[in-house]
Design an enzyme around this catalytic site. Structure first.
Site, PDB file in Angstrom:
ATOM      1  N   ARG A   1       2.394  -5.552   8.496  1.00  0.00           N
ATOM      2  CA  ARG A   1       2.884  -4.189   8.223  1.00  0.00           C
ATOM      3  C   ARG A   1       1.889  -3.135   8.692  1.00  0.00           C
ATOM      4  NH1 ARG A   1       5.639  -3.318   2.507  1.00  0.00           N
ATOM      5  NH2 ARG A   1       5.763  -1.313   3.517  1.00  0.00           N
TER       6      ARG A   1
ATOM      7  N   LYS B   1      -1.534   4.019  10.848  1.00  0.00           N
ATOM      8  CA  LYS B   1      -0.228   3.766  10.200  1.00  0.00           C
ATOM      9  C   LYS B   1       0.171   4.933   9.306  1.00  0.00           C
ATOM     10  CE  LYS B   1       0.236   1.091   6.261  1.00  0.00           C
ATOM     11  NZ  LYS B   1       1.059   1.813   5.279  1.00  0.00           N
ATOM     12  N   ASN B   2      -0.750   5.350   8.451  1.00  0.00           N
ATOM     13  CA  ASN B   2      -0.380   6.372   7.474  1.00  0.00           C
ATOM     14  C   ASN B   2      -0.204   7.757   8.096  1.00  0.00           C
ATOM     15  OD1 ASN B   2      -0.409   4.368   5.620  1.00  0.00           O
ATOM     16  ND2 ASN B   2      -2.230   5.047   4.512  1.00  0.00           N
TER      17      ASN B   2
ATOM     18  N   CYS C   1       6.587  -1.742  -6.611  1.00  0.00           N
ATOM     19  CA  CYS C   1       5.861  -2.046  -5.398  1.00  0.00           C
ATOM     20  C   CYS C   1       4.764  -3.024  -5.763  1.00  0.00           C
ATOM     21  CB  CYS C   1       5.320  -0.725  -4.879  1.00  0.00           C
ATOM     22  SG  CYS C   1       3.856  -0.851  -3.932  1.00  0.00           S
TER      23      CYS C   1
ATOM     24  N   ARG D   1       4.328   3.099  -8.672  1.00  0.00           N
ATOM     25  CA  ARG D   1       4.541   4.132  -7.653  1.00  0.00           C
ATOM     26  C   ARG D   1       5.804   4.969  -7.860  1.00  0.00           C
ATOM     27  NH1 ARG D   1       2.709   1.457  -1.945  1.00  0.00           N
ATOM     28  NH2 ARG D   1       1.761   3.400  -1.384  1.00  0.00           N
TER      29      ARG D   1
ATOM     30  N   ASP E   1      -7.321   1.808  -0.286  1.00  0.00           N
ATOM     31  CA  ASP E   1      -6.888   0.828   0.720  1.00  0.00           C
ATOM     32  C   ASP E   1      -8.043  -0.042   1.224  1.00  0.00           C
ATOM     33  OD1 ASP E   1      -4.356   1.776   0.471  1.00  0.00           O
ATOM     34  OD2 ASP E   1      -4.307   2.859   2.360  1.00  0.00           O
TER      35      ASP E   1
HETATM   36  C1  UD1 Z   1      -0.361   6.704   0.448  1.00  0.00           C
HETATM   37  C2  UD1 Z   1      -0.675   5.665   1.502  1.00  0.00           C
HETATM   38  C3  UD1 Z   1      -1.343   4.448   0.878  1.00  0.00           C
HETATM   39  C4  UD1 Z   1      -2.551   4.875   0.086  1.00  0.00           C
HETATM   40  C5  UD1 Z   1      -2.202   5.980  -0.899  1.00  0.00           C
HETATM   41  C6  UD1 Z   1      -3.416   6.540  -1.615  1.00  0.00           C
HETATM   42  C7  UD1 Z   1       1.030   5.987   3.171  1.00  0.00           C
HETATM   43  C8  UD1 Z   1       2.234   5.447   3.871  1.00  0.00           C
HETATM   44  N1  UD1 Z   1       0.562   5.268   2.166  1.00  0.00           N
HETATM   45  O1  UD1 Z   1       0.577   6.126  -0.459  1.00  0.00           O
HETATM   46  O2  UD1 Z   1      -1.738   3.567   1.936  1.00  0.00           O
HETATM   47  O3  UD1 Z   1      -3.047   3.759  -0.637  1.00  0.00           O
HETATM   48  O4  UD1 Z   1      -1.569   7.075  -0.212  1.00  0.00           O
HETATM   49  O5  UD1 Z   1      -4.356   7.000  -0.715  1.00  0.00           O
HETATM   50  O6  UD1 Z   1       0.493   7.006   3.564  1.00  0.00           O
HETATM   51  N2  UD1 Z   1       2.193   8.993  -8.001  1.00  0.00           N
HETATM   52  C9  UD1 Z   1       2.959   9.420  -9.074  1.00  0.00           C
HETATM   53  N3  UD1 Z   1       4.092  10.142  -8.815  1.00  0.00           N
HETATM   54  C10 UD1 Z   1       4.489  10.466  -7.549  1.00  0.00           C
HETATM   55  C11 UD1 Z   1       3.696  10.035  -6.462  1.00  0.00           C
HETATM   56  C12 UD1 Z   1       2.546   9.295  -6.717  1.00  0.00           C
HETATM   57  O7  UD1 Z   1       2.638   9.140 -10.227  1.00  0.00           O
HETATM   58  O8  UD1 Z   1       5.536  11.121  -7.389  1.00  0.00           O
HETATM   59  C13 UD1 Z   1       0.978   8.179  -8.260  1.00  0.00           C
HETATM   60  C14 UD1 Z   1       1.095   6.779  -7.658  1.00  0.00           C
HETATM   61  O9  UD1 Z   1       1.785   5.899  -8.521  1.00  0.00           O
HETATM   62  C15 UD1 Z   1      -0.357   6.400  -7.473  1.00  0.00           C
HETATM   63  C16 UD1 Z   1      -1.008   7.738  -7.124  1.00  0.00           C
HETATM   64  O10 UD1 Z   1      -0.114   8.762  -7.570  1.00  0.00           O
HETATM   65  O11 UD1 Z   1      -0.892   5.913  -8.675  1.00  0.00           O
HETATM   66  C17 UD1 Z   1      -1.297   7.911  -5.642  1.00  0.00           C
HETATM   67  O12 UD1 Z   1      -0.097   7.811  -4.925  1.00  0.00           O
HETATM   68  P1  UD1 Z   1       0.141   8.580  -3.549  1.00  0.00           P
HETATM   69  O13 UD1 Z   1      -1.065   9.377  -3.213  1.00  0.00           O
HETATM   70  O14 UD1 Z   1       1.446   9.275  -3.614  1.00  0.00           O
HETATM   71  O15 UD1 Z   1       0.242   7.370  -2.528  1.00  0.00           O
HETATM   72  P2  UD1 Z   1       1.374   7.075  -1.476  1.00  0.00           P
HETATM   73  O16 UD1 Z   1       1.761   8.320  -0.776  1.00  0.00           O
HETATM   74  O17 UD1 Z   1       2.439   6.247  -2.098  1.00  0.00           O
END
Ligand code: UD1
Length: 419
Positions: free
Chosen positions: A397, A22-23, A116, A121, A305
């Site tokens: 999902r 998925k990711n 979320c 996030r 995850d």
């Molecule tokens: C992706 C994965 C999700 C997985 C996560 C961490 C997808 C579709 N989803 O989510 O399944 O659990 O990686 O491995 O690939 N953060 C900020 N600011 C930002 C972006 C992120 O503070 O602009 C924080 C988030 O709130 C969170 C952490 O960074 O606490 C990790 O988030 P991130 O690595 O971005 O995860 P996703 O890409 O949302």
């Protein structure tokens, strides 16, 4: 509404093919809009998040065809700058279209992805990175409007190795002028897959799989064909299921190198894990062993995850286990339902203490998010009696057909139509 009914007590035996990731597939589908032509993506999982991404691509003018697990995207006729709100509300990761749409048409508008179920996030790192590539971004009235007369390569050091931000910047940089260097980039396997896909389309990328990714902008891309690898989180979920129930399962297509830390954890829970040309073989002959201290971390650390699925298995371990959730602040929502099923779990902030109990019992429970939902399925398989799991739309999902997979392995699990 449909719910899942599981009757516990069966060990798992047999083999299944692991669905595509998925990711990986979501950013790859988003990347298809970078090219004014056709991309063919094989081994796409049939999950609701992929259906949602396909609808978004349709809504912005792509011609998308689905033939079995192959998705063919013709993005030559893009004609819309706005990602429809209904899809952004349904799938937070639609934010991943910002980078490629900026790259391709220099303008994109998306409603601000709200909170979320697993935490706040924010998208500040995405916005900061894209601005460094010369994009102008206006955040007003719950809308993110991004534009750039010309994207320019730049050096970007991420404050945190965010998966989504790394992907968005990478996607925008592919067609930018000059060189982009992303340091402290996320190293998750899905980013490696995205890079492989982009390279197959004609992008110039170095440092794939490392924390420093270098992208040399190109003028255009070409048609390409790519096969998505097996989902490491689905693989890990089924490994946690075997650790919980006992048995022996072959997970065909699973990529061992993406799961080194997970395999170590599963083995410490009493399993024997072997890799074979077919995939990964997991055997569990005893009840799961407790895990003294397990921390979630960015890759190559233990993935957030898989924290809930492993927690479900640890509820019946002999002894106490401690989990520390370092990535998402609200990822213990499943605890309430596990406790309802007889688990002994105490949560304080990032820490969960799981005191192993002799057994769980069936109950009527509710999924609050994707991986927590899968954890309830595992709990149902080790509980005495029958467990009904509601709000399964979360599970759909990310799991193509969790009942089909686990039935194949011998579990008593079915979808039930609520009357
Ligand atoms: C992706 C994965 C999700 C997985 C996560 C961490 C997808 C579709 N989803 O989510 O399944 O659990 O990686 O491995 O690939 N953060 C900020 N600011 C930002 C972006 C992120 O503070 O602009 C924080 C988030 O709130 C969170 C952490 O960074 O606490 C990790 O988030 P991130 O690595 O971005 O995860 P996703 O890409 O949302």
């Amino acid at each position: 509404m449909t719910y899942i009914q599981v009757t516990g007590g069966k060990k798992l035996y047999g083999d299944i093919e692991v669905q595509g990731s998925k990711n990986a597939v979501l950013p790859i589908l988003a990347a298809s809009v970078l090219h004014s032509g056709v991309t063919t993506i094989h081994h796409c999982p049939d999950i609701s998040d992929v259906q949602c991404m396909i609808r978004i691509l349709d809504s912005i003018g792509c011609n998308v065809k689905k033939e079995g697990s192959t998705v063919i995207v013709d993005a030559s006729q893009l004609n819309n700058y706005r990602i429809p709100d209904e899809y952004v509300a349904r799938m937070r990761s639609s934010i991943i279209l910002l980078g490629p749409l900026l790259g391709r048409q220099h303008f994109v508008t998306i409603s601000y992805p709200g909170g979320c179920t697993i935490g706040a996030r924010p998208v500040d790192l995405h916005v900061k990175g894209l601005k460094r590539l010369n994009a102008e971004i206006i955040e007003a009235n719950d809308l993110l409007t991004c534009m750039a007369t010309k994207l320019l390569g730049s050096e970007i050091k991420l404050d945190f190795p965010s998966v989504g931000a790394t992907e968005n910047i990478l996607l925008a940089a592919v067609l930018a002028e000059g060189t982009t260097i992303i340091s402290n980039a996320a190293k998750e396997p899905e980013i490696e897959e995205l890079c492989e896909f982009l390279i197959c389309m004609g992008a110039k990328i170095e440092g794939v799989g490392t924390e420093t990714i270098v992208i040399q902008g190109v003028d255009s891309l070409h048609d390409c064909e790519y096969t998505v690898k097996a989902d490491r989180i689905v693989t890990g979920t089924y490994m946690a299921a075997v650790a919980a129930t006992g048995g022996k399962v072959i997970l065909r297509g699973a990529v061992e190198t993406y799961l080194e830390e997970v395999i170590e954890v599963i083995n410490r829970m009493g399993c024997i894990t072997q890799s074979s040309p077919e995939g990964i073989v997991v055997t569990q002959k005893s009840k799961p062993k407790a895990y003294d201290l397990l921390r979630t971390r960015p890759y190559p650390g233990f993935p957030t995850d898989l924290q809930s699925p492993v927690m479900a298995a640890l509820t019946i371990a002999k002894g106490n286990s401690i989990l520390i959730e370092n990535i998402f602040e609200a990822r213990y929502k499943v605890v309430k339902d596990l406790v309802k099923m007889g688990a002994n779990i105490e949560v304080e902030g990032k820490i969960a203490i799981i005191r192993g109990v002799a057994s769980l019992h069936g109950a009527s429970v509710k999924a609050h998010e994707l991986r927590g939902g899968a954890a309830l399925v595992i709990a149902g398989m080790i509980a005495k009696g029958t467990t009904d799991i509601h709000s399964i739309e979360y599970i759909l999902r990310g799991y193509e057909d969790i009942c089909r997979d686990l039935q194949t392995l011998g579990a008593t699990i079915n979808y039930i139509e609520e009357t």
